[in-house]
Design a protein around this motif. Structure first.
Motif, mmCIF file in Angstrom:
data_model
loop_
_atom_site.group_PDB
_atom_site.id
_atom_site.type_symbol
_atom_site.label_atom_id
_atom_site.label_comp_id
_atom_site.label_asym_id
_atom_site.label_seq_id
_atom_site.Cartn_x
_atom_site.Cartn_y
_atom_site.Cartn_z
ATOM 1 N N UNK A 138 0.851 -1.194 0.000
ATOM 2 C CA UNK A 138 0.000 0.000 0.000
ATOM 3 C C UNK A 138 0.887 1.245 0.000
ATOM 4 N N UNK A 139 0.702 2.087 -1.032
ATOM 5 C CA UNK A 139 1.517 3.292 -1.190
ATOM 6 C C UNK A 139 0.606 4.520 -1.270
ATOM 7 N N UNK A 140 1.155 5.666 -0.846
ATOM 8 C CA UNK A 140 0.361 6.897 -0.850
ATOM 9 C C UNK A 140 1.233 8.055 -1.308
ATOM 10 N N UNK A 141 0.972 8.498 -2.556
ATOM 11 C CA UNK A 141 1.669 9.642 -3.148
ATOM 12 C C UNK A 141 3.177 9.448 -3.237
ATOM 13 N N UNK A 142 3.608 8.203 -3.385
ATOM 14 C CA UNK A 142 5.024 7.926 -3.635
ATOM 15 C C UNK A 142 5.313 8.127 -5.122
ATOM 16 N N UNK A 143 6.519 8.564 -5.491
ATOM 17 C CA UNK A 143 6.903 8.551 -6.902
ATOM 18 C C UNK A 143 6.765 7.125 -7.459
ATOM 19 N N UNK A 144 6.298 6.999 -8.674
ATOM 20 C CA UNK A 144 6.016 5.673 -9.216
ATOM 21 C C UNK A 144 7.283 4.825 -9.361
ATOM 22 N N UNK A 145 8.420 5.471 -9.604
ATOM 23 C CA UNK A 145 9.655 4.687 -9.708
ATOM 24 C C UNK A 145 10.058 4.124 -8.345
ATOM 25 N N UNK A 146 9.719 4.843 -7.270
ATOM 26 C CA UNK A 146 9.976 4.330 -5.921
ATOM 27 C C UNK A 146 9.079 3.119 -5.639
ATOM 28 N N UNK A 147 7.817 3.223 -6.064
ATOM 29 C CA UNK A 147 6.893 2.095 -5.893
ATOM 30 C C UNK A 147 7.422 0.873 -6.640
ATOM 31 N N UNK A 148 7.811 1.081 -7.891
ATOM 32 C CA UNK A 148 8.313 -0.035 -8.699
ATOM 33 C C UNK A 148 9.545 -0.668 -8.067
ATOM 34 N N UNK A 149 10.448 0.151 -7.571
ATOM 35 C CA UNK A 149 11.670 -0.360 -6.939
ATOM 36 C C UNK A 149 11.333 -1.174 -5.690
ATOM 37 N N UNK A 150 10.375 -0.695 -4.894
ATOM 38 C CA UNK A 150 9.970 -1.421 -3.685
ATOM 39 C C UNK A 150 9.304 -2.740 -4.034
ATOM 40 N N UNK A 151 8.484 -2.725 -5.077
ATOM 41 C CA UNK A 151 7.835 -3.955 -5.545
ATOM 42 C C UNK A 151 8.881 -5.010 -5.863
ATOM 43 N N UNK A 152 9.931 -4.606 -6.567
ATOM 44 C CA UNK A 152 10.968 -5.565 -6.962
ATOM 45 C C UNK A 152 11.776 -6.040 -5.762
ATOM 46 N N UNK A 153 12.122 -5.125 -4.869
ATOM 47 C CA UNK A 153 12.938 -5.498 -3.701
ATOM 48 C C UNK A 153 12.196 -6.486 -2.800
ATOM 49 N N UNK A 158 -1.898 1.704 -13.747
ATOM 50 C CA UNK A 158 -1.621 0.782 -14.845
ATOM 51 C C UNK A 158 -0.426 -0.096 -14.500
ATOM 52 N N UNK A 159 -0.550 -1.374 -14.751
ATOM 53 C CA UNK A 159 0.499 -2.320 -14.356
ATOM 54 C C UNK A 159 1.830 -2.043 -15.038
ATOM 55 N N UNK A 160 1.812 -1.358 -16.183
ATOM 56 C CA UNK A 160 3.071 -1.050 -16.884
ATOM 57 C C UNK A 160 3.981 -0.162 -16.048
ATOM 58 N N UNK A 161 3.410 0.556 -15.088
ATOM 59 C CA UNK A 161 4.223 1.416 -14.218
ATOM 60 C C UNK A 161 5.036 0.629 -13.200
ATOM 61 N N UNK A 162 4.666 -0.638 -12.999
ATOM 62 C CA UNK A 162 5.297 -1.432 -11.938
ATOM 63 C C UNK A 162 5.832 -2.756 -12.465
ATOM 64 N N UNK A 163 6.302 -2.742 -13.683
ATOM 65 C CA UNK A 163 6.892 -3.948 -14.251
ATOM 66 C C UNK A 163 5.907 -5.067 -14.482
ATOM 67 N N UNK A 164 4.649 -4.713 -14.743
ATOM 68 C CA UNK A 164 3.625 -5.726 -14.994
ATOM 69 C C UNK A 164 2.837 -6.143 -13.774
ATOM 70 N N UNK A 165 3.188 -5.619 -12.609
ATOM 71 C CA UNK A 165 2.457 -5.943 -11.379
ATOM 72 C C UNK A 165 1.203 -5.071 -11.309
ATOM 73 N N UNK A 166 0.012 -5.685 -11.185
ATOM 74 C CA UNK A 166 -1.237 -4.907 -11.196
ATOM 75 C C UNK A 166 -1.402 -4.082 -9.921
#
Length: 627
Positions: free
Chosen positions: A455-470, A488-496
């Motif tokens: 669960x994220x709130x107003x985080x930069x999308x690249x930070x979200x994507x990086x956390x998803x991967x880590x 859109x899942x494309x923002x997070x490497x395909x993760x919905x």
């Protein structure tokens, strides 16, 4: 009951003797670790070896003063049982007679090595009768005592009570269900024992059985009227099963050496059978004038939904074996009805022709998890989604390290080692709502095994994507002002991503807008970017956005949105006390709880978690009876 404990050497020696020693390599080529002096026994092998030693002890004349029946005496008991309660049923005939419907083997299982206690105090006969009356044509009974807490008495109880139920059905006799003894069978004695206690068939596991012994056990079972279910997991085991003459092949989607689950295993075995020109497709059993298929293919382990049944129906499977979800269900009859064994029922259940959403509650999310113990309690209780919060303002915020630990615990519980890929097809639907309906079905299918949501709130999308991967998160939840397109899942490497929509309340707790306007505006603003929509409460003037208010919004807003066809998850102020009302009256597609099941912020009250999930499932089952 005190049982002897065996050393690793005793277990290994028992298996070596069963395998026939190093000179029996041609019959043991498929056995994991065979002839490897450094091999560490898997749990499957330990259970098999323990069973061998327990029966050696049982049958040893010096081990007990009690009388242990001989094979001849067991077979005489079986004959008497058949004279009184009906003859043995043929497993393959039972399966093929159900075409085009999927045959269901409903399992009675008190516990398991991977999940611990499931329902240790249920009565086997009563549960089996419930299964039968709801549509199961096979009742599988775990009789292994140490790890599965089963018994031969369970087997006998299931046989006798289902026979009575069949004889009393509508005032006239009807076909009873076949009874399967599921155990770790290594001897003809156990097969005769199964017959004496009422079994129609037995499970034979290729993974631990030399091919010469497997063939002997298959032939012996047939000599007393049983057609065995022969279990495989890998292609090399399929070779052995076919060479030994198996006719009913069960594919265990769970690797019993590692307890990893892969629902694609059955698909692979089905493809291999087709490549070899062997006939097995279940649909062909009901086509007049056609020769019945040579084999029947069964899917074992990991299934619990109509989507699973339909998946295997499409590849020609004739029977699905389902246990844990039925044993945990508050209403097994309704759960079986929900499997849509008949393909026509499944097609009707998937209709999305623009009507109101009436499917009821399918998703339960427990959010604000901060440690693996709390996560596992939620998983065992039956939660579909485990939420970990990265929002800066939250009292339940976790670190990357905490989230990773939770992800690993949830993966282990779900018998997987990687992120779940959610198949969100049908992206080109005519409207955002119809696309989200299709996506909701995909999330239902994927969340049969619990998923972890960040669960994220107003985080930069690249930070979200990086956390998803880590962390290895399965899903994202956006809970700020990021907008629909951000989900859109494309923002997070395909993760919905789930998209939260705030329902604003005034400072006095009243709604700040007309509820019909709120519902219509939400429908207008949704796009096809998220995987689903979650409604939560916010307080007017809170610049940080919603979440964590502990207040409920007007649930009729959710009703209105669902009447327009969009399934939604509701959050905000839900507790074990009010969840029954929310689920029963509103019938939301999903529910989300955090503070309502806590002992203190970030620390779950385990009893409350169990109460919440149990009450939600019970209310969902009751509400579904009206549809």
């Amino acid at each position: 009951m005190d049982r002897p404990q065996y050393t690793d050497k005793q277990l290994q020696d028992a298996l070596n003797s069963f395998y026939g020693g190093p000179d029996n390599a041609s019959n043991c080529k498929h056995i994991f670790g065979y002839n490897n002096p450094n091999h560490e026994l898997s749990m499957l092998q330990k259970i098999t070896a323990t069973t061998i030693l327990d029966y050696d002890s049982k049958l040893s004349s010096s081990s007990s003063t009690s009388s242990v029946p001989s094979i001849e005496e067991l077979l005489q008991t079986a004959k008497e049982l058949h004279n009184t309660n009906g003859s043995i049923l043929q497993l393959q005939h039972i399966i093929q007679s159900k075409s085009p419907s999927m045959a269901l083997a409903a399992e009675f299982k008190r516990a398991s090595p991977s999940k611990g206690d499931i329902a240790p105090n249920l009565n086997a006969g009563d549960q089996a009768t419930t299964y039968y009356k709801a549509g199961a044509c096979v009742i599988s009974v775990l009789t292994e005592e140490r790890w599965f807490k089963g018994s031969l008495s369970d087997l006998q109880n299931a046989r006798l009570k289902t026979t009575t139920a069949a004889n009393q059905s509508n005032g006239k006799a009807s076909i009873r269900p076949a009874i399967l003894r599921k155990d770790f069978i290594t001897s003809t004695y156990q097969i005769a024992e199964a017959a004496a206690y009422g079994a129609d068939t037995i499970l034979l596991i290729v993974a631990t059985t030399p091919s010469n012994i497997l063939k002997e056990l298959i032939n012996y079972a047939r000599s007393i009227g049983m057609e065995p279910l022969v279990e495989v997991h890998a292609l090399i085991e399929l070779d052995v099963a076919i060479e030994c003459g198996a006719r009913v092949i069960g594919v265990n989607n769970r690797n019993l050496h590692t307890f990893q689950l892969d629902l694609g295993t059955t698909d692979k075995i089905g493809s291999e059978l087709s490549n070899r020109g062997l006939t097995f497709h279940h649909d062909n059993c009901s086509k007049g004038g056609e020769k019945k298929p040579q084999l029947s293919l069964c899917a074992l382990s990991g299934m619990s939904s109509a989507h699973d049944v339909n998946r295997y129906r499409s590849v020609g499977v004739g029977m699905c074996l389902i246990g844990e979800s039925l044993m945990r269900s508050s209403d097994p009859s309704l759960a079986i009805q929900g499997l849509c064994l008949n393909p026509t029922d499944y097609e009707a259940s998937q209709s999305t022709a623009g009507g109101a959403y009436t499917g009821g509650t399918k998703i339960i999310k427990v959010c604000g998890i901060t440690n693996s113990d709390d996560a596992l309690v939620a998983c065992r209780s039956g939660a579909n989604l485990i939420g970990v919060i990265f929002a800066e303002k939250s009292k339940r915020k976790v670190t990357v390290e905490q989230a990773t630990e939770i992800v690993n615990a949830v993966r282990k519980f779900g018998e997987r080692s990687a992120r779940v890929t959610i198949d969100t097809v049908n992206e080109n639907s005519s409207s955002a709502v119809s696309t989200l309906v299709a996506k909701s079905h995909a999330l239902e299918r994927a969340s049969i095994r619990p998923l972890v949501v960040g669960v994220f709130q107003n985080h930069p999308l690249d930070v979200v994507k990086d956390t998803v991967e880590k962390c290895g998160l399965d899903l994202v939840q956006l809970h700020g002002s990021e907008g629909m397109a951000a989900a859109n899942s494309s923002n997070f490497g395909g993760v919905p991503a789930l998209r939260v929509v705030d329902i604003e309340l005034g400072n006095d707790g009243s709604s700040s807008s007309d509820k019909s306007d709120v519902a219509a505006n939400i429908i207008k603003q949704v796009t096809s970017d998220p995987i689903a929509i979650l409604l939560d409460t916010s307080i007017k003037g809170d610049k940080h956005g919603g979440g964590g208010t502990g207040k409920t919004f007007d649930w009729t807003i959710a009703e209105s949105i669902q009447s327009m066809g969009l399934p939604v998850i509701i959050a905000g102020g839900l507790t074990p006390t009010n969840i029954g009302e929310a689920v029963g009256n509103v019938r939301p597609w999903g529910v989300d709880v955090a503070g309502g099941v806590e002992a203190s912020p970030g620390v779950k009250d385990h009893a409350k978690v169990e109460m919440f999930v149990g009450a939600a499932k019970k209310a969902a089952a009751e509400a579904s009876k009206g549809f």
